[in-house]
Scaffold this motif. Structure first.
Motif, PDB file in Angstrom:
ATOM      1  N   THR A  27       8.470  29.217  82.036  1.00  0.00           N
ATOM      2  CA  THR A  27       9.520  29.723  82.932  1.00  0.00           C
ATOM      3  C   THR A  27       9.000  30.659  84.019  1.00  0.00           C
ATOM      4  O   THR A  27       9.695  30.882  85.025  1.00  0.00           O
ATOM      5  N   ARG A  28       7.801  31.208  83.867  1.00  0.00           N
ATOM      6  CA  ARG A  28       7.249  32.069  84.918  1.00  0.00           C
ATOM      7  C   ARG A  28       6.985  31.290  86.208  1.00  0.00           C
ATOM      8  O   ARG A  28       6.839  31.897  87.278  1.00  0.00           O
ATOM      9  N   LEU A  29       6.935  29.963  86.120  1.00  0.00           N
ATOM     10  CA  LEU A  29       6.765  29.156  87.323  1.00  0.00           C
ATOM     11  C   LEU A  29       7.933  29.312  88.284  1.00  0.00           C
ATOM     12  O   LEU A  29       7.799  29.064  89.482  1.00  0.00           O
ATOM     13  N   ALA A  30       9.081  29.733  87.762  1.00  0.00           N
ATOM     14  CA  ALA A  30      10.268  29.912  88.607  1.00  0.00           C
ATOM     15  C   ALA A  30      10.251  31.244  89.346  1.00  0.00           C
ATOM     16  O   ALA A  30      11.092  31.475  90.224  1.00  0.00           O
ATOM     17  N   ASP A  31       9.304  32.133  89.021  1.00  0.00           N
ATOM     18  CA  ASP A  31       9.182  33.412  89.709  1.00  0.00           C
ATOM     19  C   ASP A  31       8.626  33.206  91.121  1.00  0.00           C
ATOM     20  O   ASP A  31       8.365  32.086  91.559  1.00  0.00           O
ATOM     21  N   ARG A  32       8.416  34.304  91.807  1.00  0.00           N
ATOM     22  CA  ARG A  32       7.800  34.274  93.126  1.00  0.00           C
ATOM     23  C   ARG A  32       6.459  34.993  93.101  1.00  0.00           C
ATOM     24  O   ARG A  32       6.278  35.987  92.394  1.00  0.00           O
ATOM     25  N   SER A  33       5.511  34.462  93.856  1.00  0.00           N
ATOM     26  CA  SER A  33       4.219  35.112  94.112  1.00  0.00           C
ATOM     27  C   SER A  33       3.489  35.474  92.823  1.00  0.00           C
ATOM     28  O   SER A  33       3.097  36.625  92.605  1.00  0.00           O
ATOM     29  N   ARG A  34       3.286  34.480  91.958  1.00  0.00           N
ATOM     30  CA  ARG A  34       2.558  34.670  90.710  1.00  0.00           C
ATOM     31  C   ARG A  34       1.198  33.962  90.787  1.00  0.00           C
ATOM     32  O   ARG A  34       0.927  33.178  91.691  1.00  0.00           O
ATOM     33  N   ASN A  35       0.351  34.256  89.800  1.00  0.00           N
ATOM     34  CA  ASN A  35      -0.939  33.580  89.665  1.00  0.00           C
ATOM     35  C   ASN A  35      -0.828  32.526  88.571  1.00  0.00           C
ATOM     36  O   ASN A  35      -0.412  32.831  87.443  1.00  0.00           O
ATOM     37  N   VAL A  36      -1.201  31.294  88.910  1.00  0.00           N
ATOM     38  CA  VAL A  36      -1.034  30.160  88.008  1.00  0.00           C
ATOM     39  C   VAL A  36      -2.382  29.477  87.812  1.00  0.00           C
ATOM     40  O   VAL A  36      -3.144  29.292  88.764  1.00  0.00           O
ATOM     41  N   LEU A  37      -2.659  29.064  86.578  1.00  0.00           N
ATOM     42  CA  LEU A  37      -3.884  28.351  86.231  1.00  0.00           C
ATOM     43  C   LEU A  37      -3.521  27.024  85.584  1.00  0.00           C
ATOM     44  O   LEU A  37      -2.690  26.976  84.673  1.00  0.00           O
ATOM     45  N   ASP A  38      -4.133  25.951  86.055  1.00  0.00           N
ATOM     46  CA  ASP A  38      -3.980  24.634  85.437  1.00  0.00           C
ATOM     47  C   ASP A  38      -5.340  24.191  84.923  1.00  0.00           C
ATOM     48  O   ASP A  38      -6.277  23.984  85.696  1.00  0.00           O
ATOM     49  N   ILE A  39      -5.450  24.051  83.598  1.00  0.00           N
ATOM     50  CA  ILE A  39      -6.702  23.676  82.947  1.00  0.00           C
ATOM     51  C   ILE A  39      -6.726  22.159  82.775  1.00  0.00           C
ATOM     52  O   ILE A  39      -5.897  21.593  82.057  1.00  0.00           O
TER      53      ILE A  39
END
Length: 246
Positions: free
Chosen positions: A50-62
């Protein structure tokens, strides 16, 4: 064509450059398992991460691979003004578009930990989808888990998704529903043979998933064993784990 099982990082590097394979086949799936399902899969991911729905976050895709899911994630991160890091082989990453806010990090996770040191404690969302089974065989899955937890920011979430669970698979194919599924899919009257006592080498089972959950909890995280949405193509034999750092 079946899902590829006994393959690893170097095989995927080779497959990524094989022009005879479709984008789905390059990441180990027949087209029928993914082509019409990626929107539903991504919606299921978003409902848990659900943090994907936030704004201006850091995301990692492995291990994003090179098919449709990472492209959906790239689009979402652009819309939400996220910074996105993609870790995979250079051959896989070459298929994905370059975009503002996207960093491509070539390497085999978790053995690229030195390159990730600047990101310790900074990722708000980590996705590892349809990849854990290969890490389980080729690398230390404790190192995988420990590094991932270190990378999470306070309040960060990690979804280890689409885990093939041999225990769940056996339970399914031992059921009346599973027998009918097998017969319809294979166009046969045969009943699938299930041996609950058989040890299947290099396969993830209930014990392995429970071990991941307990180790994450021992490190101060909350961890949950989650089903996949019924619309997903392999929901009857795959499961997800959500880890949350308080």
């Amino acid at each position: 064509m079946a899902v590829f099982d006994d393959i690893g990082y170097d095989d995927f590097r080779r497959m990524a450059t094989d022009d005879s394979l479709s984008a789905h086949e390059k990441i180990g799936f027949p087209d029928a398992y993914r082509e019409a399902h990626e929107a539903a899969i991504f919606a299921d991911i978003q409902s848990k991460l659900t943090r994907l729905a936030d704004r201006s976050r850091n995301v990692l895709d492995i291990g994003p691979g090179c098919a449709g899911l990472p492209r959906l994630l790239i689009d979402l991160c652009r819309q939400q003004d996220h910074s996105l890091v993609l870790i995979d082989s250079p051959e896989m990453l070459a298929h994905l578009p370059d975009a503002s806010g996207v960093t491509k990090l070539p390497g085999f996770y978790p053995n690229c930990d030195e390159a990730l040191q600047p990101w310790i404690g900074r990722f708000d969302a980590i996705l590892c989808y349809s990849v854990f089974q290969y890490i389980f065989v080729e690398a230390s899955f404790w190192k995988f888990l420990d590094l991932s937890i270190q990378l999470l920011a306070p309040g960060g979430q990690m979804l280890i998704g689409d885990i093939p669970n041999v225990s769940k698979r056996k339970r399914f194919f031992a059921s009346d529903t599973g027998v009918k599924f097998h017969q319809n899919f294979m166009q046969t009257t045969e009943v699938p043979q299930v041996d609950f006592r058989a040890v299947e080498t290099n396969k993830i089972d209930d014990a392995a998933i429970l071990g991941v959950i307990m180790r994450a909890r021992a490190q101060g995280c909350d961890a949950y064993w989650l089903p996949q949405g019924e619309a997903l193509p392999m929901a009857n034999r795959r499961e997800d784990v959500l880890i949350v750092k308080p």
